[in-house]
Design a protein around this motif. Structure first.
Motif, PDB file in Angstrom:
ATOM      1  N   ARG A   1       2.671  21.299 -57.100  1.00  0.00           N
ATOM      2  CA  ARG A   1       2.386  22.702 -56.805  1.00  0.00           C
ATOM      3  C   ARG A   1       3.464  23.321 -55.911  1.00  0.00           C
ATOM      4  N   VAL A   2       4.321  22.474 -55.348  1.00  0.00           N
ATOM      5  CA  VAL A   2       5.393  22.978 -54.464  1.00  0.00           C
ATOM      6  C   VAL A   2       6.667  23.137 -55.279  1.00  0.00           C
ATOM      7  N   SER A   3       7.327  24.292 -55.140  1.00  0.00           N
ATOM      8  CA  SER A   3       8.480  24.574 -55.999  1.00  0.00           C
ATOM      9  C   SER A   3       9.807  24.688 -55.263  1.00  0.00           C
ATOM     10  N   GLY A   4       9.773  24.790 -53.948  1.00  0.00           N
ATOM     11  CA  GLY A   4      11.032  24.939 -53.224  1.00  0.00           C
ATOM     12  C   GLY A   4      10.904  24.400 -51.811  1.00  0.00           C
ATOM     13  N   VAL A   5      12.048  24.065 -51.226  1.00  0.00           N
ATOM     14  CA  VAL A   5      12.068  23.469 -49.890  1.00  0.00           C
ATOM     15  C   VAL A   5      13.163  24.152 -49.070  1.00  0.00           C
ATOM     16  N   ALA A   6      12.793  24.627 -47.874  1.00  0.00           N
ATOM     17  CA  ALA A   6      13.786  25.253 -46.984  1.00  0.00           C
ATOM     18  C   ALA A   6      13.760  24.517 -45.662  1.00  0.00           C
ATOM     19  N   LEU A   7      14.921  24.139 -45.159  1.00  0.00           N
ATOM     20  CA  LEU A   7      14.950  23.460 -43.855  1.00  0.00           C
ATOM     21  C   LEU A   7      16.042  24.058 -42.979  1.00  0.00           C
ATOM     22  N   THR A   8      15.711  24.265 -41.720  1.00  0.00           N
ATOM     23  CA  THR A   8      16.722  24.549 -40.700  1.00  0.00           C
ATOM     24  C   THR A   8      16.576  23.468 -39.646  1.00  0.00           C
ATOM     25  N   GLY A   9      17.683  22.844 -39.300  1.00  0.00           N
ATOM     26  CA  GLY A   9      17.604  21.770 -38.307  1.00  0.00           C
ATOM     27  C   GLY A   9      18.880  20.959 -38.307  1.00  0.00           C
ATOM     28  N   SER A  10      18.741  19.702 -37.934  1.00  0.00           N
ATOM     29  CA  SER A  10      19.919  18.850 -37.808  1.00  0.00           C
ATOM     30  C   SER A  10      20.393  18.357 -39.178  1.00  0.00           C
ATOM     31  N   GLU A  11      21.631  17.897 -39.162  1.00  0.00           N
ATOM     32  CA  GLU A  11      22.219  17.323 -40.370  1.00  0.00           C
ATOM     33  C   GLU A  11      21.382  16.124 -40.857  1.00  0.00           C
ATOM     34  N   GLN A  12      20.882  15.334 -39.903  1.00  0.00           N
ATOM     35  CA  GLN A  12      20.113  14.136 -40.257  1.00  0.00           C
ATOM     36  C   GLN A  12      18.821  14.529 -40.975  1.00  0.00           C
ATOM     37  N   ALA A  13      18.074  15.470 -40.383  1.00  0.00           N
ATOM     38  CA  ALA A  13      16.818  15.908 -41.006  1.00  0.00           C
ATOM     39  C   ALA A  13      17.128  16.536 -42.363  1.00  0.00           C
TER      40      ALA A  13
ATOM     41  N   GLY B   1      -3.581  31.370 -47.258  1.00  0.00           N
ATOM     42  CA  GLY B   1      -2.699  30.663 -48.186  1.00  0.00           C
ATOM     43  C   GLY B   1      -1.315  31.304 -48.306  1.00  0.00           C
ATOM     44  N   ALA B   2      -1.186  32.554 -47.862  1.00  0.00           N
ATOM     45  CA  ALA B   2       0.135  33.204 -47.939  1.00  0.00           C
ATOM     46  C   ALA B   2       1.094  32.531 -46.958  1.00  0.00           C
ATOM     47  N   TYR B   3       0.552  32.158 -45.802  1.00  0.00           N
ATOM     48  CA  TYR B   3       1.362  31.469 -44.792  1.00  0.00           C
ATOM     49  C   TYR B   3       0.487  30.420 -44.124  1.00  0.00           C
ATOM     50  N   THR B   4       0.896  29.172 -44.172  1.00  0.00           N
ATOM     51  CA  THR B   4       0.090  28.108 -43.563  1.00  0.00           C
ATOM     52  C   THR B   4       0.929  27.278 -42.617  1.00  0.00           C
ATOM     53  N   ASN B   5       0.483  27.205 -41.379  1.00  0.00           N
ATOM     54  CA  ASN B   5       1.124  26.312 -40.414  1.00  0.00           C
ATOM     55  C   ASN B   5       0.496  24.930 -40.521  1.00  0.00           C
ATOM     56  N   LEU B   6       1.342  23.901 -40.540  1.00  0.00           N
ATOM     57  CA  LEU B   6       0.830  22.536 -40.640  1.00  0.00           C
ATOM     58  C   LEU B   6       1.364  21.686 -39.483  1.00  0.00           C
TER      59      LEU B   6
ATOM     60  N   ILE C   1       4.845  27.606 -54.270  1.00  0.00           N
ATOM     61  CA  ILE C   1       4.765  27.295 -52.834  1.00  0.00           C
ATOM     62  C   ILE C   1       6.144  26.839 -52.344  1.00  0.00           C
ATOM     63  N   ILE C   2       6.555  27.387 -51.207  1.00  0.00           N
ATOM     64  CA  ILE C   2       7.797  26.932 -50.562  1.00  0.00           C
ATOM     65  C   ILE C   2       7.402  26.138 -49.319  1.00  0.00           C
ATOM     66  N   MET C   3       7.903  24.921 -49.224  1.00  0.00           N
ATOM     67  CA  MET C   3       7.663  24.091 -48.035  1.00  0.00           C
ATOM     68  C   MET C   3       8.842  24.269 -47.088  1.00  0.00           C
TER      69      MET C   3
ATOM     70  N   MET D   1       4.443  27.311 -46.708  1.00  0.00           N
ATOM     71  CA  MET D   1       3.804  26.322 -45.831  1.00  0.00           C
ATOM     72  C   MET D   1       4.877  25.809 -44.883  1.00  0.00           C
ATOM     73  N   VAL D   2       4.518  25.705 -43.602  1.00  0.00           N
ATOM     74  CA  VAL D   2       5.556  25.357 -42.612  1.00  0.00           C
ATOM     75  C   VAL D   2       5.165  24.165 -41.755  1.00  0.00           C
ATOM     76  N   LYS D   3       6.129  23.241 -41.625  1.00  0.00           N
ATOM     77  CA  LYS D   3       6.028  22.227 -40.571  1.00  0.00           C
ATOM     78  C   LYS D   3       7.037  22.677 -39.512  1.00  0.00           C
ATOM     79  N   HIS D   4       6.507  23.167 -38.382  1.00  0.00           N
ATOM     80  CA  HIS D   4       7.387  23.609 -37.302  1.00  0.00           C
ATOM     81  C   HIS D   4       7.727  22.398 -36.426  1.00  0.00           C
ATOM     82  N   ALA D   5       8.723  22.565 -35.547  1.00  0.00           N
ATOM     83  CA  ALA D   5       9.110  21.468 -34.656  1.00  0.00           C
ATOM     84  C   ALA D   5       7.941  21.109 -33.742  1.00  0.00           C
TER      85      ALA D   5
END
Ligand code: NDP
Length: 455
Positions: free
Chosen positions: A199-211, A179-184, A124-126, A153-157
């Protein structure tokens, strides 16, 4: 932050979205993990690529409706929203067409025997994503990872929940299993708990330097791979031998696109002294001729900022820059009209001790610097915490190439503005983050590149 849609042009609350509780998150994790272990993720790639092909078709078929969803939720001009939907369709199609070739085993000549590297999914990629390109940012993560077999799995803005749920619905309509794509719709604490989950193996973030720095630390604590696509303070270098009319036109576009809310937007304009006056005169004219208005009206050329918070931050930032010695030769004051508008602004006389010198302005605010030589342009360009993209305008391509290789960023464009295409890797250095999205580099970020040797 509550998840809510507020139209940035009318300032009207359209809809509030309830947050997902921990029980919902647990069930989503279970489903996504089960899927990763199933034939869907571990078996033939064609089934996943078929879904991406279908998704691409759906984006094309529903272009107008999707474009409106973007414009009404975060204020992007309708024509630019259509462009965003088109590139989403192109990314899905690109991976549907090319992922098989990217993921095929790679042979390694070796003294130990027959050797090759295979590419396998990792789980799973968060993903944590921003509002400025509310569909494109999601597609950049979904398409390569779906091709590989990872669950996303995505946490959108929190200001683009309608785009978030629309994207999830489209992926499902394209035939993706649950389960292939989940919006949270979740809090930052819930994101941290998900990153902690085995169960989560990777993390991808686009956003501010702080986040980025908070979420990257959470991934690092768990020894999980992450990619970070953060802010930028890209230069737009205009040399004395360039086509000045083109540089002015493209420079204005590079600063105003998406109301200036683009990580690779031109933010620092570095102009050779020989053409500085002419450039500034033309650039000012181009910026002051914009028509602010309804993003759905095709005659509007500058839309509102995405949120009241974004507008308040920009007002404070420009005021602070001016208090510290910068001159606003255009704009510089909030406008009194409906919507979260900030007028095109040009700041000059920014000294190194002005906080603005190192800051990213996420809005239509251009910082202009005048230099005497290529060396001075390069040292100014590199005097930044960020290292995302940059553009150079010159009539001499060799001169441009030499400069490009000396600029400390992940991407440089000569005689055009920073852009993106499915086939081009996207990523930065320094505090602009690490890792790549798109192209062949993007699809390999979250794979197990497994070596097999036969003696
Ligand atoms: P943020 O970085 O705060 O938001 C981007 C995403 O990260 C959102 O989904 C946000 O959620 C989430 N987020 C923020 N902090 C955390 C955290 N600690 N844990 C988990 N998730 C988190 O950007 P803003 O919208 O506040 O914009 C501020 C500045 O960020 C802009 O002015 C610009 O400089 C930069 N930016 C850069 C972007 C880029 O493309 N590189 C895109 C957007 C912003 P939530 O919405 O719920 O806060």
């Amino acid at each position: 932050m509550p998840y809510q849609t507020i139209n940035p042009y009318t300032d009207k609350l359209i809809k509030e979205y309830p947050q997902h509780d921990d029980k919902y998150v647990e069930s989503a994790l279970t489903t996504a993990h089960k899927l990763y272990k199933s034939d869907w993720a571990q078996g033939d790639i064609s089934q996943r690529l078929n879904v991406l092909s279908k998704l691409s078709e759906l984006f094309t078929q529903h272009e107008e409706e999707l474009a409106k969803t973007i414009s009404q939720e975060m204020g992007k001009l309708i024509e630019q929203s259509r462009g965003e939907v088109k590139i989403c369709a192109a990314i899905a199609k690109y991976y549907a067409d090319n992922a098989k070739a990217f993921l095929k085993p790679v042979k390694y000549p070796s003294s130990l025997g027959e050797a090759w590297v295979e590419h396998h999914p990792i789980g799973i990629i968060m993903a944590v994503e921003p509002w400025n390109f509310p569909f494109y940012q999601l597609m950049r993560v979904l398409a390569p990872n779906m091709a590989v077999g990872n669950s996303v799995m995505v946490k959108h803005a929190s200001i683009v929940p309608h785009c978030a749920e629309t994207f999830e619905r489209m992926v499902s309509q394209a035939g993706a299993p649950k389960g292939a794509y989940t919006n949270l719709f979740i809090s930052q604490d819930q994101v941290a708990s998900i990153i902690d989950d085995d169960r989560v193996s990777g993390v991808a973030l686009t956003g501010s330097e702080q986040a980025g720095s908070v979420v990257a630390a959470q991934a690092a604590k768990n020894l999980k791979k992450s990619t970070m696509e953060l802010g930028g303070n890209d230069v737009f270098v205009v040399l004395d031998d360039c086509d000045l009319d083109k540089a002015i036109k493209v420079g204005a576009q590079a600063r105003l696109q998406n109301a200036g809310q683009v990580c690779t937007a031109a933010k620092r304009f570095i102009i050779h002294e020989k053409i500085a006056d002419k450039f500034l005169a033309g650039f000012t004219k181009a910026l002051e001729s914009v028509k602010m208005g309804d993003p759905l009206d095709p005659s509007t050329t500058l839309g509102p900022l995405s949120s009241k918070g974004a507008l308040q931050n920009l007002i404070k930032q420009v005021d602070k820059a001016v208090k510290n010695g910068a001159k606003a030769t255009l704009g510089g004051k909030a406008v009194n009209q409906q919507g979260y508008f900030y007028p095109p602004t040009i700041l000059t006389d920014i000294k190194r001790d002005n906080p603005a010198y190192f800051e990213e302005f996420f809005g239509p605010v251009a910082m202009v610097f005048v230099v005497k030589s290529d060396d001075e342009a390069i040292s100014l360009a590199n005097d930044s915490h960020y290292g995302l993209g940059g553009a150079i305008f010159t009539g001499n391509i060799e001169r441009g190439k030499k400069m490009a290789s000396r600029i400390e960023t992940g991407m440089v464009f000569i005689n055009t503005l920073s852009g993106t295409a499915p086939e081009l890797p996207f990523g930065g250095v320094k505090r602009s983050g690490y890792g790549h999205e798109l192209a062949d580099l993007g699809i390999k970020e979250f794979t197990n590149q497994k070596l097999v040797v036969v003696a």
